[in-house]
Design a protein around this motif. Structure first.
Motif, PDB file in Angstrom:
ATOM      1  N   GLN A  65      29.373  44.045  32.327  1.00 56.71           N
ATOM      2  CA  GLN A  65      28.745  42.705  32.355  1.00 56.71           C
ATOM      3  C   GLN A  65      27.917  42.507  33.626  1.00 56.71           C
ATOM      4  OE1 GLN A  65      28.985  41.277  29.590  1.00 56.71           O
ATOM      5  NE2 GLN A  65      30.954  41.845  28.713  1.00 56.71           N
ATOM      6  N   LEU A  66      28.475  42.901  34.765  1.00 50.00           N
ATOM      7  CA  LEU A  66      27.760  42.696  36.025  1.00 50.00           C
ATOM      8  C   LEU A  66      26.537  43.609  36.085  1.00 50.00           C
ATOM      9  CD1 LEU A  66      27.839  41.227  38.844  1.00 50.00           C
ATOM     10  CD2 LEU A  66      28.701  43.379  39.722  1.00 50.00           C
ATOM     11  N   ALA A  67      26.730  44.881  35.769  1.00 51.91           N
ATOM     12  CA  ALA A  67      25.626  45.842  35.877  1.00 51.91           C
ATOM     13  C   ALA A  67      24.480  45.472  34.935  1.00 51.91           C
ATOM     14  CB  ALA A  67      26.142  47.254  35.595  1.00 51.91           C
ATOM     15  N   VAL A  68      24.816  45.070  33.719  1.00 51.75           N
ATOM     16  CA  VAL A  68      23.762  44.797  32.732  1.00 51.75           C
ATOM     17  C   VAL A  68      22.953  43.559  33.137  1.00 51.75           C
ATOM     18  CG1 VAL A  68      25.005  43.331  31.067  1.00 51.75           C
ATOM     19  CG2 VAL A  68      23.330  44.918  30.240  1.00 51.75           C
ATOM     20  N   VAL A  69      23.632  42.555  33.641  1.00 56.38           N
ATOM     21  CA  VAL A  69      22.944  41.311  34.026  1.00 56.38           C
ATOM     22  C   VAL A  69      22.050  41.552  35.249  1.00 56.38           C
ATOM     23  CG1 VAL A  69      23.441  39.087  35.130  1.00 56.38           C
ATOM     24  CG2 VAL A  69      24.521  39.679  32.949  1.00 56.38           C
ATOM     25  N   VAL A  70      22.580  42.257  36.228  1.00 54.48           N
ATOM     26  CA  VAL A  70      21.804  42.535  37.442  1.00 54.48           C
ATOM     27  C   VAL A  70      20.575  43.383  37.078  1.00 54.48           C
ATOM     28  CG1 VAL A  70      21.855  43.868  39.590  1.00 54.48           C
ATOM     29  CG2 VAL A  70      23.722  42.271  39.046  1.00 54.48           C
ATOM     30  N   ASP A  71      20.779  44.385  36.241  1.00 58.93           N
ATOM     31  CA  ASP A  71      19.672  45.303  35.947  1.00 58.93           C
ATOM     32  C   ASP A  71      18.650  44.725  34.970  1.00 58.93           C
ATOM     33  OD1 ASP A  71      20.579  47.111  37.722  1.00 58.93           O
ATOM     34  OD2 ASP A  71      21.601  48.375  36.252  1.00 58.93           O
TER      35      ASP A  71
ATOM     36  N   ILE B 298      25.113  35.259  29.857  1.00 57.90           N
ATOM     37  CA  ILE B 298      24.324  34.054  30.167  1.00 57.90           C
ATOM     38  C   ILE B 298      24.985  33.265  31.304  1.00 57.90           C
ATOM     39  CG2 ILE B 298      23.579  31.821  29.212  1.00 57.90           C
ATOM     40  CD1 ILE B 298      23.103  33.327  26.519  1.00 57.90           C
ATOM     41  N   VAL B 299      26.312  33.175  31.273  1.00 60.04           N
ATOM     42  CA  VAL B 299      27.026  32.473  32.357  1.00 60.04           C
ATOM     43  C   VAL B 299      26.808  33.217  33.678  1.00 60.04           C
ATOM     44  CG1 VAL B 299      29.313  31.816  33.227  1.00 60.04           C
ATOM     45  CG2 VAL B 299      28.768  31.497  30.800  1.00 60.04           C
ATOM     46  N   LEU B 300      26.899  34.524  33.624  1.00 63.53           N
ATOM     47  CA  LEU B 300      26.733  35.326  34.838  1.00 63.53           C
ATOM     48  C   LEU B 300      25.301  35.255  35.370  1.00 63.53           C
ATOM     49  CD1 LEU B 300      28.189  37.158  36.805  1.00 63.53           C
ATOM     50  CD2 LEU B 300      27.975  39.038  35.168  1.00 63.53           C
ATOM     51  N   GLN B 301      24.328  35.224  34.461  1.00 69.02           N
ATOM     52  CA  GLN B 301      22.932  35.061  34.899  1.00 69.02           C
ATOM     53  C   GLN B 301      22.773  33.752  35.658  1.00 69.02           C
ATOM     54  OE1 GLN B 301      21.414  35.375  30.973  1.00 69.02           O
ATOM     55  NE2 GLN B 301      21.319  37.618  31.014  1.00 69.02           N
ATOM     56  N   ALA B 302      23.384  32.681  35.120  1.00 62.70           N
ATOM     57  CA  ALA B 302      23.284  31.379  35.783  1.00 62.70           C
ATOM     58  C   ALA B 302      23.932  31.454  37.164  1.00 62.70           C
ATOM     59  CB  ALA B 302      23.945  30.304  34.923  1.00 62.70           C
ATOM     60  N   ALA B 303      25.095  32.100  37.243  1.00 61.53           N
ATOM     61  CA  ALA B 303      25.822  32.181  38.516  1.00 61.53           C
ATOM     62  C   ALA B 303      25.002  32.935  39.563  1.00 61.53           C
ATOM     63  CB  ALA B 303      27.167  32.874  38.297  1.00 61.53           C
ATOM     64  N   LEU B 304      24.251  33.930  39.122  1.00 61.57           N
ATOM     65  CA  LEU B 304      23.463  34.746  40.056  1.00 61.57           C
ATOM     66  C   LEU B 304      22.034  34.219  40.213  1.00 61.57           C
ATOM     67  CD1 LEU B 304      24.714  38.264  38.893  1.00 61.57           C
ATOM     68  CD2 LEU B 304      25.094  37.251  41.150  1.00 61.57           C
ATOM     69  N   GLY B 305      21.735  33.101  39.553  1.00 57.53           N
ATOM     70  CA  GLY B 305      20.393  32.518  39.655  1.00 57.53           C
ATOM     71  C   GLY B 305      19.334  33.390  38.991  1.00 57.53           C
ATOM     72  N   LEU B 306      19.728  34.114  37.939  1.00 60.56           N
ATOM     73  CA  LEU B 306      18.801  35.032  37.260  1.00 60.56           C
ATOM     74  C   LEU B 306      18.359  34.443  35.916  1.00 60.56           C
ATOM     75  CD1 LEU B 306      20.815  38.329  37.928  1.00 60.56           C
ATOM     76  CD2 LEU B 306      18.838  37.429  39.208  1.00 60.56           C
ATOM     77  N   PRO B 307      17.164  34.818  35.444  1.00 63.68           N
ATOM     78  CA  PRO B 307      16.696  34.288  34.158  1.00 63.68           C
ATOM     79  C   PRO B 307      17.479  34.872  32.980  1.00 63.68           C
ATOM     80  CG  PRO B 307      15.136  35.888  35.031  1.00 63.68           C
ATOM     81  CD  PRO B 307      16.193  35.702  36.083  1.00 63.68           C
ATOM     82  N   THR B 308      17.514  34.135  31.889  1.00 63.90           N
ATOM     83  CA  THR B 308      18.145  34.621  30.650  1.00 63.90           C
ATOM     84  C   THR B 308      17.052  35.140  29.720  1.00 63.90           C
ATOM     85  OG1 THR B 308      20.036  33.142  30.796  1.00 63.90           O
ATOM     86  CG2 THR B 308      19.432  33.875  28.596  1.00 63.90           C
ATOM     87  N   PRO B 309      17.152  36.418  29.314  1.00 55.36           N
ATOM     88  CA  PRO B 309      16.154  36.933  28.364  1.00 55.36           C
ATOM     89  C   PRO B 309      16.384  36.370  26.964  1.00 55.36           C
ATOM     90  CG  PRO B 309      17.499  38.718  29.342  1.00 55.36           C
ATOM     91  CD  PRO B 309      18.150  37.417  29.689  1.00 55.36           C
ATOM     92  N   GLN B 310      15.482  36.671  26.047  1.00 53.87           N
ATOM     93  CA  GLN B 310      15.690  36.397  24.618  1.00 53.87           C
ATOM     94  C   GLN B 310      16.539  37.538  24.069  1.00 53.87           C
ATOM     95  OE1 GLN B 310      13.574  34.238  22.475  1.00 53.87           O
ATOM     96  NE2 GLN B 310      12.858  33.203  24.320  1.00 53.87           N
ATOM     97  N   TYR B 311      17.389  37.234  23.112  1.00 51.22           N
ATOM     98  CA  TYR B 311      18.248  38.282  22.551  1.00 51.22           C
ATOM     99  C   TYR B 311      17.998  38.462  21.058  1.00 51.22           C
ATOM    100  CZ  TYR B 311      20.844  38.302  26.917  1.00 51.22           C
ATOM    101  OH  TYR B 311      21.183  38.426  28.235  1.00 51.22           O
TER     102      TYR B 311
END
Ligand code: GLU
Length: 297
Positions: free
Chosen positions: A187-193, A216-229
């Protein structure tokens, strides 16, 4: 500047591509081409005990045999520990990640009491380790949601499957970011990358749908955008079982253009694309399917 469509295929090198993984590869490639975007490949080799030496290069070779070559250099997750460490550190600093000292056995007995599914973690160590040594690191899902004003139920829309929702804290609990064995969690690696590679559109197998709310929760926590899935249909085995390397799905033999073409045609069928004549080259077949301009379905 308008956003450039950037898609990706992210195989784990736990074996060669099989019929199921080729569907995700083809669908993500076609979706990128149809949108005039770029297509990247990332080797997800963080779970080192499950990785097979040489499978990464063999997968890249298989993709190339099918005419699926990435538009930028391939990224290997095994080389990115420092980036994952920095992401975890930022979550710890916010008070959103905590060490967990629970053994597998302790988690199982807590699950039995709370009647939750095997995947659920009841947050035992959220208030502290109580003298236990730290093992894994987990995300405090509710703390993130409360601090950022997020709904407890994460809603998102899959481009193929439509509206989806999950209450991550109730259905999954505080999920693992770094495993007890020190390995980085998927989860962490995929969101960061996905963010590091500027991925705007994730196209992957339907078996991964259930991970999306967590991401999506982790993206929000890291201030990262959410892609389309978009999650592609699964290829089922002869007995209706999910094909995976774990249950012995056959590695695709793509040594000759004919073999590559028949594997591509089988993948196209799953995506409801018309078969092309067997003597067509993979490159030509890809052009024909791209010209149809269709979203995978
Ligand atoms: N590495 C994962 C797999 O091979 C795919 C991850 C993803 O596409 O998000 O199952």
């Amino acid at each position: 500047m308008p956003e450039v469509y950037t898609g990706r295929f992210a195989p784990s090198p736990t074996g060669l591509l099989h019929a199921g993984s080729l569907v995700a590869a083809l669908a993500s490639w076609l979706d990128a081409r149809t949108h005039g975007g770029q297509w990247l490949v990332r080797i997800e080799d963080v779970d080192t005990p499950r990785c097979v030496p040489g499978a990464d290069q063999a997968i890249l070779q298989q993709l190339a045999s099918c005419g699926l070559t990435p538009d930028s250099p391939v990224l290997w997750q095994s080389q990115r520990a420092h980036v994952y460490a920095a992401a975890l550190q930022s979550l710890v600093q916010q008070g959103w990640a905590y060490p967990c000292g629970c053994s597998r056995k302790e988690i199982e007995s807590a699950q039995a009491v709370s009647r939750h599914s095997a995947a659920f973690y009841p947050g035992t160590c959220r208030q502290g380790l109580k003298g236990k040594p730290a093992r894994a690191w987990r995300l405090n899902v509710q703390a993130v949601q409360q601090a950022l004003g997020l709904n407890a139920v994460t809603h998102w829309s899959d481009r193929r499957l439509g509206p989806q929702q999950q209450n991550v804290s109730e259905e999954v609990g505080d999920f693992v970011l770094r495993r007890a064995d020190g390995l980085w969690a998927y989860q962490l690696a995929v969101v960061v990358d996905d963010a590091a590679q500027g991925i705007t559109h994730v196209v992957r197998g339907q078996d991964l749908t259930d991970n999306t709310a967590r991401q999506i929760v982790l993206q929000a926590a890291l201030g990262l955008p959410t892609p389309q899935y978009l999650h592609t249909p699964l290829v089922l085995g002869a007995h209706g079982e999910k094909l995976s390397k774990q249950n012995g799905a056959l590695a695709l033999d793509l040594q000759t253009p004919q073999a590559a073409m028949s594997a591509l045609n089988a993948a196209a069928l799953v995506l409801d694309l018309p078969a092309v004549p067997a003597q067509t080259t993979p490159a030509h077949a890809l052009d024909e399917w791209t010209a149809l301009g269709r979203t995978p379905r």
